[in-house]
Design an enzyme around this catalytic site. Structure first.
Site, short mmCIF file in Angstrom:
data_model
loop_
_atom_site.label_atom_id
_atom_site.label_comp_id
_atom_site.label_asym_id
_atom_site.label_seq_id
_atom_site.Cartn_x
_atom_site.Cartn_y
_atom_site.Cartn_z
N CYS A 3 0.82 -1.34 0.02
CA CYS A 3 -0.04 0.13 -0.04
C CYS A 3 1.00 1.17 0.10
O CYS A 3 2.01 1.22 -0.51
CB CYS A 3 -0.90 0.11 1.17
SG CYS A 3 -0.14 0.07 2.72
N ASN A 6 2.11 1.38 4.36
CA ASN A 6 2.40 0.46 4.88
C ASN A 6 2.14 0.38 6.69
O ASN A 6 3.01 -0.27 7.45
CB ASN A 6 3.86 -0.22 4.75
CG ASN A 6 4.35 -1.49 5.40
OD1 ASN A 6 5.45 -1.94 5.84
ND2 ASN A 6 3.34 -2.65 5.39
N CYS A 8 -1.53 0.90 7.35
CA CYS A 8 -3.06 0.81 7.53
C CYS A 8 -3.36 -0.72 6.85
O CYS A 8 -3.67 -1.79 7.15
CB CYS A 8 -3.83 1.55 6.85
SG CYS A 8 -3.72 3.37 7.82
N ARG A 9 -3.43 -0.50 5.44
CA ARG A 9 -3.95 -1.72 4.65
C ARG A 9 -2.97 -2.89 4.51
O ARG A 9 -3.36 -4.07 4.72
CB ARG A 9 -4.48 -1.42 3.25
CG ARG A 9 -5.46 -0.22 3.13
CD ARG A 9 -5.65 0.45 2.15
NE ARG A 9 -4.42 1.27 1.70
CZ ARG A 9 -4.34 1.91 0.69
NH1 ARG A 9 -5.28 1.92 -0.39
NH2 ARG A 9 -3.67 2.87 0.44
N SER A 10 -1.58 -2.79 4.02
CA SER A 10 -0.88 -3.89 3.75
C SER A 10 -0.41 -4.57 5.05
O SER A 10 -0.25 -6.13 4.87
CB SER A 10 0.36 -3.45 2.74
OG SER A 10 1.22 -2.60 3.39
N ASP A 120 -8.40 3.70 0.71
CA ASP A 120 -7.56 3.96 1.96
C ASP A 120 -8.01 4.66 2.86
O ASP A 120 -8.86 5.71 2.74
CB ASP A 120 -6.61 5.17 0.87
CG ASP A 120 -5.46 5.86 1.97
OD1 ASP A 120 -5.68 5.48 3.40
OD2 ASP A 120 -4.28 6.58 1.56
P1 4NP Z 1 -1.77 2.84 3.96
O1 4NP Z 1 -2.80 3.98 4.48
O2 4NP Z 1 -1.21 3.00 2.70
O3 4NP Z 1 -2.96 1.86 3.95
O4 4NP Z 1 -0.91 2.63 5.00
C1 4NP Z 1 -1.79 5.44 4.48
C2 4NP Z 1 -1.00 5.48 5.70
C3 4NP Z 1 -0.20 6.77 5.70
C4 4NP Z 1 -0.66 7.87 4.90
C5 4NP Z 1 -1.68 7.71 3.75
C6 4NP Z 1 -2.20 6.48 3.41
N1 4NP Z 1 0.25 9.12 4.83
O5 4NP Z 1 -0.39 9.93 3.80
O6 4NP Z 1 0.91 9.30 5.78
#
Ligand code: 4NP
Length: 151
Positions: A3, A6, A8-10, A120
């Site tokens: 993602c 790294n 939240c989702r992955s 997201d």
């Molecule tokens: P992820 O979510 O890609 O599922 O881990 C996010 C985590 C951080 C950010 C965006 C999405 N960020 O902008 O910091």
């Protein structure tokens, strides 16, 4: 599992798949996760993701964020990305057609050919994390079924 951050989702996709592999006796398969960005390298997952996972009996609290690297193409047979922007970023790092052939949107396992993204959840509320869990859980079940059919 890849993602953006790294956190939240992955990491959640990684642990859900690991648990399903274990309970399906597919013990030789290794799974990992990474982010395309360097925003959260070395950080633990987002607290909302950790809490949602815990509610579903999944522990991602010990995960540490890392960034996707070109040598991940050498280490893994499948690279599942969460959304279209992750897809573009990972494909841009591919060194060959063989690398590119490993990359796919995770939700195409659940809804083949639809090219949908796992939304997201970072800038949204709790309900976003619940939807993410459901989509990841169902997609990982599809991966297990595919691996069991192939093995
Ligand atoms: P992820 O979510 O890609 O599922 O881990 C996010 C985590 C951080 C950010 C965006 C999405 N960020 O902008 O910091």
């Amino acid at each position: 599992m890849v993602c953006l951050g790294n956190i939240c989702r992955s990491p959640l996709a990684e642990e859900i798949l690991r648990m399903k592999l274990k309970s399906s006796s597919l013990t030789e398969v290794s799974v990992d996760s990474a982010g395309t960005s360097e925003y959260h390298i070395g950080e633990h997952p987002d607290k909302r993701s950790t809490a949602n996972a815990r509610n579903h009996g999944v522990d991602i609290s010990r995960h540490l964020g890392r960034q996707f690297q070109k040598n991940d193409f050498d280490k893994y047979d499948f690279i599942y990305v969460m959304d279209s922007s992750n897809y573009t970023d990972v494909m841009a790092q591919a060194r060959s057609e063989a690398d590119k052939a490993k990359v796919g949107l995770l939700l195409n396992e659940l809804h083949p050919g639809k090219n949908e993204s796992v939304p997201d959840p970072y800038f949204g509320g709790e309900e976003g994390f619940e939807l993410v869990f459901k989509l990841l859980d169902e997609s990982c079940t599809c991966i297990i079924n595919k691996l069991l059919t192939e093995s």
